[in-house]
Motif scaffolding. Structure first.
Motif, mmCIF file in Angstrom:
data_model
loop_
_atom_site.group_PDB
_atom_site.id
_atom_site.type_symbol
_atom_site.label_atom_id
_atom_site.label_comp_id
_atom_site.label_asym_id
_atom_site.label_seq_id
_atom_site.Cartn_x
_atom_site.Cartn_y
_atom_site.Cartn_z
ATOM 1 N N TYR A 88 0.556 -1.177 -0.417
ATOM 2 C CA TYR A 88 0.091 0.105 0.111
ATOM 3 C C TYR A 88 0.708 1.514 -0.623
ATOM 4 C CZ TYR A 88 -3.569 3.366 1.368
ATOM 5 O OH TYR A 88 -4.636 3.985 1.756
ATOM 6 N N LEU A 89 2.165 1.176 0.523
ATOM 7 C CA LEU A 89 3.013 2.415 1.252
ATOM 8 C C LEU A 89 4.135 2.827 0.105
ATOM 9 C CD1 LEU A 89 2.886 2.701 4.970
ATOM 10 C CD2 LEU A 89 1.360 4.177 2.951
ATOM 11 N N ARG A 90 3.896 1.079 -1.048
ATOM 12 C CA ARG A 90 5.654 1.486 -1.716
ATOM 13 C C ARG A 90 4.704 2.631 -2.434
ATOM 14 N NH1 ARG A 90 7.918 -2.928 -2.518
ATOM 15 N NH2 ARG A 90 5.883 -4.277 -1.993
ATOM 16 N N GLY A 91 6.526 3.186 -2.852
ATOM 17 C CA GLY A 91 7.020 4.673 -3.248
ATOM 18 C C GLY A 91 6.511 5.628 -2.391
ATOM 19 N N ASP A 92 5.516 5.720 -1.773
ATOM 20 C CA ASP A 92 4.933 6.852 -0.704
ATOM 21 C C ASP A 92 6.366 7.490 0.136
ATOM 22 O OD1 ASP A 92 3.450 7.717 2.020
ATOM 23 O OD2 ASP A 92 2.062 8.036 0.192
ATOM 24 N N SER A 93 5.635 9.463 0.480
ATOM 25 C CA SER A 93 6.629 9.302 1.205
ATOM 26 C C SER A 93 6.892 9.155 2.347
ATOM 27 C CB SER A 93 6.589 11.579 0.804
ATOM 28 O OG SER A 93 5.108 11.518 1.363
ATOM 29 N N PRO A 101 0.112 14.436 -2.489
ATOM 30 C CA PRO A 101 -0.056 13.416 -3.038
ATOM 31 C C PRO A 101 -0.838 12.538 -2.526
ATOM 32 C CG PRO A 101 1.995 14.984 -2.923
ATOM 33 C CD PRO A 101 0.786 15.727 -2.143
ATOM 34 N N LEU A 102 -0.891 11.549 -3.339
ATOM 35 C CA LEU A 102 -1.879 10.560 -1.936
ATOM 36 C C LEU A 102 -1.256 9.813 -2.126
ATOM 37 C CD1 LEU A 102 -5.394 10.081 -4.467
ATOM 38 C CD2 LEU A 102 -4.427 11.459 -1.773
#
Length: 539
Positions: free
Chosen positions: A111-116, A532-533
């Motif tokens: 779910y959080l892959r690539g998320d800040s 950003p999401l």
């Protein structure tokens, strides 16, 4: 004691103790390194730790079952040396923490892959669950208080995972203020318990059997009740729970499936130190029951899935505390476990909930055959409980709740099914009674001695009034959803009856005094700013 069993018990308990320590060390390492490959290994190691926790807990559970005069493992004595309390309650909770942690971290990995916020989520997630484990496993009340505070402080960093989201930070601030009040209540209650018993060790307190009705014990029960109400988002301090929905889904799942249940766990851990019905029981019964009724009605008016789930959590926590107030500790424990699993699934699968909710569009009430099903289920369930009152520990209020549960399940049988199928489904609804009896028998040993708490007449009347109010409101919406009363109820419930406005104003004033964001939110230009999401939110 069997020397081989003793050595095995020492190793198992040492492994149990090392899991939260390993989670903390892994969190520290993940926060220190910036190497993507090493961070990926950290995520894998965390998943393995949660699996190891479940395996170790299961093994200790087997040893606890085998422990006896003929095969003494010395688990309680060895646990005391490690500062652990290897009771049935700790085993079930530890298994729950391991499973929920394993599920959420696997979900969050994608779910959080690539998320800040991914790099910040991981260490604070591990610290939060390590604190929960310490809270569950410790046998010392001061350590319990420290872990209680640690859970709240570490989870605050998860709620503020995205610093640019003004509304989320404002809601987190409100929860932070409420949590600090709860911390003071728990610490004060622990000091009062120490004053009464002369020790901070839980096993020694429980050996005293809750002797006496001193002012210290009565005051401690009130403070613990307030702490539980604050932690479980009960009226009128429930507003923060609705406003932290901007946190990513794994954080919401952890909150609703784990953190918010700790108010109930606190009472399930400490109820043996009290003797009979205390003022704290009365507070939990009334406030928890009223919250359950109000939140359940408001939940049905929400168009947002996450808001509906939040109100559902508040209602379920109200039911759990209501059950504790009645002295139905095993039922409350079953409620805690079931709610944790159900709510984790609901949040992690919220997209499927949206699709399923579309089938309810245009709902216009139940048909006559469904009402007949409900009446039949209610009558048969009432007859069974009258014949076997031990199923509900002889408590009329609990029996009424079970009858309502069977009735609600029967009302949900579709009117279009054929008679043989309808009869089979009706029989399945009545199977709730033996199923509850089976689960009660399975979980009751985990709580040790659950002496039958005698309810005062006022408490019984209050409990029945709350159940009657819930039944009346629910039946009105089910049978006459388009009536004038139902429509008026829907109108007022859409906004949560405005019950959180006083706390919002107080929190906003405190926020302004500390030069923080006010709980009224940021300026419209900031709220409309594109943020950003995460990859999970984008999907």
């Amino acid at each position: 004691m069997n020397p081989i069993a003793t050595v095995v018990a020492e190793l198992a308990l040492l492994g149990w103790l090392l899991v939260p320590l390993s989670l903390l060390l892994l969190a520290a390492y993940a926060n220190w390194t910036s190497n993507p490959r090493k961070l990926a290994h950290c995520w894998t190691a965390a998943k393995s730790l949660f699996v190891a926790l479940m395996a170790i807990t299961g093994f200790i559970g087997l040893m606890l079952l085998a422990d006896g005069p003929g095969f003494a493992t010395g688990l309680p004595e060895i646990g005391a040396q490690f500062g652990l309390f290897p009771s049935g309650l700790a085993l079930w909770m530890s298994m729950l923490v391991g499973f929920i942690g394993w599920v959420i971290i696997r979900y969050a990995d994608d779910y959080l892959r690539g998320d800040s916020g991914r790099a910040r989520f991981f260490p604070w997630f591990l610290i939060t669950l390590a604190s929960v484990l310490v809270l569950v496993l410790t046998n010392h009340l001061l350590v319990l208080v420290g872990a209680w505070v640690g859970v709240s402080l570490s989870f605050h960093h998860l709620l503020t995972l995205y610093p640019q989201r003004a509304a989320a930070n404002a809601a987190a601030l409100q929860k932070f203020i409420i949590s600090r009040v709860g911390d003071v209540c728990v610490l004060s209650a622990v000091l009062l318990l120490h004053h009464h018993y002369g020790t901070f060790y839980l096993p020694e307190m429980m050996a005293g059997g809750g002797a006496g009705h001193s002012l210290a014990l009565q005051s401690a029960s009130v403070l613990l009740a307030i702490a539980a109400l604050l932690k479980c988002a009960q009226l009128p301090v429930h507003g923060w729970l609705l406003r932290v929905m901007e946190a990513p889904t794994p954080v919401s799942a952890l909150l609703h499936a784990g953190i918010i249940n700790l108010g109930g766990f606190l009472w399930l851990r400490l109820y043996p130190v009290f003797d009979g019905f205390t003022p704290g029981h009365g507070i939990l019964l009334v406030v928890g029951g009223v919250t359950a009724v109000v939140a359940a009605l408001v939940m049905m008016t929400q168009s947002s899935v996450k808001h509906s789930l939040a109100w559902s959590t508040s209602a379920q926590m109200g039911f759990m505390l209501f059950e504790i107030g009645l002295g139905a500790y095993t039922l409350a424990f079953l409620h805690l476990l079931a709610h944790s699993l159900y709510k984790a699934h609901s949040f992690l699968g919220s997209s499927r909930t949206v699709v399923a909710s579309h089938s309810l569009a245009g709902y216009a009430g139940v048909e006559r055959v469904q009402v007949i099903n409900g009446v039949l289920a209610a009558v048969v369930a009432a007859v069974i409980l009258s014949a076997v009152p031990a199923l509900v520990e002889g408590k009329l209020v609990l029996g009424t709740l079970l009858v309502l549960a069977c009735t609600a399940a029967a009302l949900g049988i579709p009117a279009w099914v054929k008679a043989p199928v309808r009869a089979s489904l009706l029989l399945c609804t009545l199977m709730l009674l033996p199923l509850y009896s089976l689960l009660h028998a399975l979980l009751s040993p985990a709580l040790g001695s659950t002496s039958n708490l005698v309810l005062p007449l006022a408490a019984q009347v209050a409990g029945l009034a709350i159940v009657a109010a819930l039944a009346a409101g629910s039946l009105m919406i089910l049978l006459k959803p388009l009536s004038r009363i139902s429509q008026a109820l829907h109108h007022y419930c859409c906004e949560g009856l405005g019950l959180d406005l006083p706390l919002n104003r107080i929190s906003a004033a405190l926020a302004r005094k500390t030069n923080s964001l006010s709980l009224s939110g940021a300026k419209p230009t900031n709220l409309n700013k594109v943020i950003p999401l995460s990859s999970g939110e984008r999907s």
